[in-house]
Structures are given as C-alpha cells and as structure tokens.
Design a protein around this motif. Sequence first.
Motif, PDB file in Angstrom:
ATOM      1  N   HIS A  33      35.315 -11.230 -28.185  1.00 13.16           N
ATOM      2  CA  HIS A  33      34.340 -12.174 -27.649  1.00 13.16           C
ATOM      3  C   HIS A  33      33.140 -12.283 -28.582  1.00 13.16           C
ATOM      4  N   GLU A  34      32.706 -13.505 -28.853  1.00 13.19           N
ATOM      5  CA  GLU A  34      31.491 -13.750 -29.629  1.00 13.19           C
ATOM      6  C   GLU A  34      30.502 -14.483 -28.725  1.00 13.19           C
ATOM      7  N   VAL A  35      29.396 -13.827 -28.436  1.00 15.55           N
ATOM      8  CA  VAL A  35      28.368 -14.403 -27.562  1.00 15.55           C
ATOM      9  C   VAL A  35      27.205 -14.842 -28.439  1.00 15.55           C
ATOM     10  N   TYR A  36      26.807 -16.110 -28.309  1.00 10.66           N
ATOM     11  CA  TYR A  36      25.729 -16.649 -29.137  1.00 10.66           C
ATOM     12  C   TYR A  36      24.477 -16.887 -28.295  1.00 10.66           C
ATOM     13  N   SER A  37      23.336 -16.595 -28.907  1.00  9.60           N
ATOM     14  CA  SER A  37      22.055 -16.787 -28.225  1.00  9.60           C
ATOM     15  C   SER A  37      21.037 -17.346 -29.204  1.00  9.60           C
ATOM     16  N   SER A  38      19.913 -17.812 -28.679  1.00 15.25           N
ATOM     17  CA  SER A  38      18.809 -18.219 -29.552  1.00 15.25           C
ATOM     18  C   SER A  38      18.182 -16.966 -30.146  1.00 15.25           C
ATOM     19  N   HIS A  98      24.049 -10.405 -46.949  1.00 18.44           N
ATOM     20  CA  HIS A  98      24.976 -11.270 -46.216  1.00 18.44           C
ATOM     21  C   HIS A  98      25.188 -12.582 -46.962  1.00 18.44           C
ATOM     22  N   VAL A  99      26.391 -13.134 -46.816  1.00 22.63           N
ATOM     23  CA  VAL A  99      26.715 -14.438 -47.375  1.00 22.63           C
ATOM     24  C   VAL A  99      27.306 -15.297 -46.256  1.00 22.63           C
ATOM     25  N   TYR A 100      26.792 -16.518 -46.123  1.00 27.95           N
ATOM     26  CA  TYR A 100      27.294 -17.452 -45.115  1.00 27.95           C
ATOM     27  C   TYR A 100      27.677 -18.754 -45.810  1.00 27.95           C
ATOM     28  N   ALA A 101      28.727 -19.406 -45.327  1.00 27.60           N
ATOM     29  CA  ALA A 101      29.146 -20.684 -45.908  1.00 27.60           C
ATOM     30  C   ALA A 101      29.880 -21.490 -44.840  1.00 27.60           C
ATOM     31  N   ASN A 102      30.089 -22.775 -45.119  1.00 29.02           N
ATOM     32  CA  ASN A 102      30.634 -23.655 -44.080  1.00 29.02           C
ATOM     33  C   ASN A 102      32.023 -24.193 -44.423  1.00 29.02           C
ATOM     34  N   PHE A 103      32.916 -23.285 -44.873  1.00 36.44           N
ATOM     35  CA  PHE A 103      34.252 -23.754 -45.238  1.00 36.44           C
ATOM     36  C   PHE A 103      35.351 -23.021 -44.474  1.00 36.44           C
ATOM     37  N   GLU A 104      36.546 -23.621 -44.495  1.00 36.30           N
ATOM     38  CA  GLU A 104      37.753 -23.013 -43.946  1.00 36.30           C
ATOM     39  C   GLU A 104      38.851 -23.088 -44.990  1.00 36.30           C
ATOM     40  N   ILE A 105      39.722 -22.077 -44.992  1.00 36.47           N
ATOM     41  CA  ILE A 105      40.862 -22.112 -45.916  1.00 36.47           C
ATOM     42  C   ILE A 105      42.157 -22.003 -45.113  1.00 36.47           C
ATOM     43  N   SER A 106      43.270 -22.291 -45.779  1.00 33.78           N
ATOM     44  CA  SER A 106      44.562 -22.324 -45.118  1.00 33.78           C
ATOM     45  C   SER A 106      45.088 -20.910 -44.840  1.00 33.78           C
ATOM     46  N   GLU A 107      46.046 -20.839 -43.913  1.00 34.28           N
ATOM     47  CA  GLU A 107      46.708 -19.579 -43.604  1.00 34.28           C
ATOM     48  C   GLU A 107      47.429 -19.051 -44.849  1.00 34.28           C
ATOM     49  N   ALA A 108      48.029 -19.967 -45.621  1.00 37.49           N
ATOM     50  CA  ALA A 108      48.770 -19.565 -46.811  1.00 37.49           C
ATOM     51  C   ALA A 108      47.871 -18.891 -47.834  1.00 37.49           C
ATOM     52  N   LEU A 109      46.693 -19.460 -48.060  1.00 36.37           N
ATOM     53  CA  LEU A 109      45.778 -18.863 -49.023  1.00 36.37           C
ATOM     54  C   LEU A 109      45.251 -17.526 -48.503  1.00 36.37           C
ATOM     55  N   ASP A 152      22.710 -23.088 -37.995  1.00 36.81           N
ATOM     56  CA  ASP A 152      21.801 -22.661 -36.934  1.00 36.81           C
ATOM     57  C   ASP A 152      21.552 -21.169 -37.098  1.00 36.81           C
ATOM     58  N   HIS A 153      20.283 -20.762 -37.057  1.00 41.13           N
ATOM     59  CA  HIS A 153      19.944 -19.351 -37.160  1.00 41.13           C
ATOM     60  C   HIS A 153      19.950 -18.788 -35.744  1.00 41.13           C
ATOM     61  N   VAL A 154      21.015 -18.076 -35.404  1.00 40.65           N
ATOM     62  CA  VAL A 154      21.232 -17.636 -34.023  1.00 40.65           C
ATOM     63  C   VAL A 154      21.618 -16.166 -33.970  1.00 40.65           C
ATOM     64  N   GLY A 155      21.597 -15.638 -32.760  1.00 39.99           N
ATOM     65  CA  GLY A 155      22.066 -14.278 -32.544  1.00 39.99           C
ATOM     66  C   GLY A 155      23.528 -14.290 -32.139  1.00 39.99           C
ATOM     67  N   VAL A 156      24.290 -13.291 -32.582  1.00 40.78           N
ATOM     68  CA  VAL A 156      25.674 -13.140 -32.139  1.00 40.78           C
ATOM     69  C   VAL A 156      25.883 -11.706 -31.679  1.00 40.78           C
ATOM     70  N   LYS A 203      29.104  -5.566 -32.749  1.00 39.53           N
ATOM     71  CA  LYS A 203      28.184  -6.211 -33.682  1.00 39.53           C
ATOM     72  C   LYS A 203      27.111  -6.921 -32.886  1.00 39.53           C
ATOM     73  N   ALA A 204      25.876  -6.848 -33.359  1.00 40.53           N
ATOM     74  CA  ALA A 204      24.766  -7.595 -32.757  1.00 40.53           C
ATOM     75  C   ALA A 204      23.811  -7.916 -33.892  1.00 40.53           C
ATOM     76  N   ALA A 205      23.701  -9.188 -34.239  1.00 38.07           N
ATOM     77  CA  ALA A 205      22.904  -9.548 -35.412  1.00 38.07           C
ATOM     78  C   ALA A 205      22.479 -11.009 -35.357  1.00 38.07           C
ATOM     79  N   LEU A 206      21.435 -11.320 -36.122  1.00 34.68           N
ATOM     80  CA  LEU A 206      21.044 -12.709 -36.335  1.00 34.68           C
ATOM     81  C   LEU A 206      21.818 -13.224 -37.536  1.00 34.68           C
ATOM     82  N   ILE A 207      22.435 -14.372 -37.393  1.00 34.41           N
ATOM     83  CA  ILE A 207      23.271 -14.921 -38.462  1.00 34.41           C
ATOM     84  C   ILE A 207      22.937 -16.395 -38.699  1.00 34.41           C
ATOM     85  N   TRP A 208      23.448 -16.933 -39.791  1.00 30.73           N
ATOM     86  CA  TRP A 208      23.383 -18.366 -40.052  1.00 30.73           C
ATOM     87  C   TRP A 208      24.757 -18.935 -39.727  1.00 30.73           C
ATOM     88  N   LYS A 209      24.853 -19.662 -38.629  1.00 32.43           N
ATOM     89  CA  LYS A 209      26.133 -20.196 -38.143  1.00 32.43           C
ATOM     90  C   LYS A 209      26.249 -21.665 -38.536  1.00 32.43           C
TER      91      LYS A 209
END
Length: 248
Positions: A170-175, A231-242, A134-138, A195-201
């Motif tokens: 706090h992260e506030v998201y808007s259209s 900017h680089v956006y991606a949809n992954f998560e990694i472990s605490e250990a890594l 979603d292309h949103v504001g944060v 921070k106040a920016a449009l991002i790809w979430k």
Amino acid sequence: MAGHSQFKNIMHRKGRQDAQKSKLFSKLAREITVAAKLGTPDPAMNARLRSAVIAARQENMPRDNIERAIKKAIGTEGENYDEMRYEGYGPGGVAVIVQALTDNRNRAASDIRSYFTKSGGNMGETGSVSFMFDHVGVIEYDAAKASADDMLEAAIEAGADDVVSGEDGHEVYSSQDSFHEVTKALEAKYGEARKAALIWKPQNTIAVDDETGEKLMKLVDLLNDHDDVQHVYANFEISEALMAKLGG
C-alpha cells in the motif's frame, strides 16, 4: 501503466547498486544528521528525522550508526551540508529531479551537470521541471498489513489524499503539511511503516522505448552512485522486457 514506473525501476536497481553498504550507510547517516540539525534530535518530534531513521532501519543499518549520526547533529564536530535540488532533462526529454546533500556545492553541480550532458540530456535551472511533479508525503506498508479497503478507510480517517494498493503493498499519499499526522495515525493502527518520506511524485509519466529507457537507467545509476546524491526522481516508464534485461 505502459510498463514499470521509474519508482519501481529505481527501487530494484538501487538494491543492486547499494551492495556497497558502506556508501549506503554514509548517505543514510548524512540524512539523519541533517534532519536532526534542522529540528529536534528526537525522532518522535521530528518527522523528517523519523523518516530518515525508518529508511536506515529498512536497510539494516546498525543502531549504533543511527545514534552516532544523531549525536553528530548535537555536537560541533559534524560536517555542514547544503541541501541542493538539481533539475533537468534526460534522454527522450524525460524530466529528472536530483536531491543532494553536499559539503561542496561547486563539485556537486559540476559532477551532476556532466552526468546529464554525457547521457544526452541537459541540466536546467531550479524549477525547470519540478512543476511537473507534486512534492508529497508517501507512507508505505506491506500488503499483508491490511486489505485495500481497510487501508483506504484508515488513510481517509488519518487525513491522507490518496491510496494506491497492489501486490507490492500500500502507498498512502498525503500533503506535506499533513504528512506527520497521517504517518502517526497509521503507525498507531498498523505499526511502523516500511517507508515514510517526502518525495517528488510525477503528475504524469512517459512510456519510453527500450533504447531510451536503457540510457535513462544508466543516467539514474550514475546519479545514484554519486556520494552527494540522496534521491533521484523522474517521470518515465519502461517495458517489462527491458526491466527483465536490466535484471530488475
């Protein structure tokens, strides 16, 4: 969450990468100039420019540098940059979006395509992965600025869509349409955001194993280190250990 989201990964890694302040300041100045060219050179009247200036201040960019970047947009000597968005899949089928400002489209596309290929991924067409984001504001504030309940109430009154509060803040998201008004309303109450920016979430995230996660973070580092990449956006998560292994 299964682990650290890519937002936090990239944020922590970026701190190490951008030890080269001159490169970081160059990228920030480029965004300021482009934002000022696309709208009015007044941050109070130009949401994108205001966001760029906030980002520059957060990195302790000197005021003279900020003002010089704005003046470049008004003058005729400034370079012309094209805004480009590249999309593709990294290791493990993770979706990646790369935003760039470049004065040479062919060079940027060739370099970024090669990074995807070297990582074991592939660059696709525009639109090939952005439907998963979603292309949103944060708008972000430190946790000390307000309680979670107070920030939620203020965000709702301002017209925001969602709030995520935690130890990090706090992260506030808007259209996109309401981003400027929400930012102004919150700044009137809590001061300038960190921070106040449009991002790809990403709409959903994928938990990846450590081997894949390490490859993905190398790709992210490679992309972020390119002069044209903002900017680089991606949809992954990694472990605490890594995360600990990577020094985040």
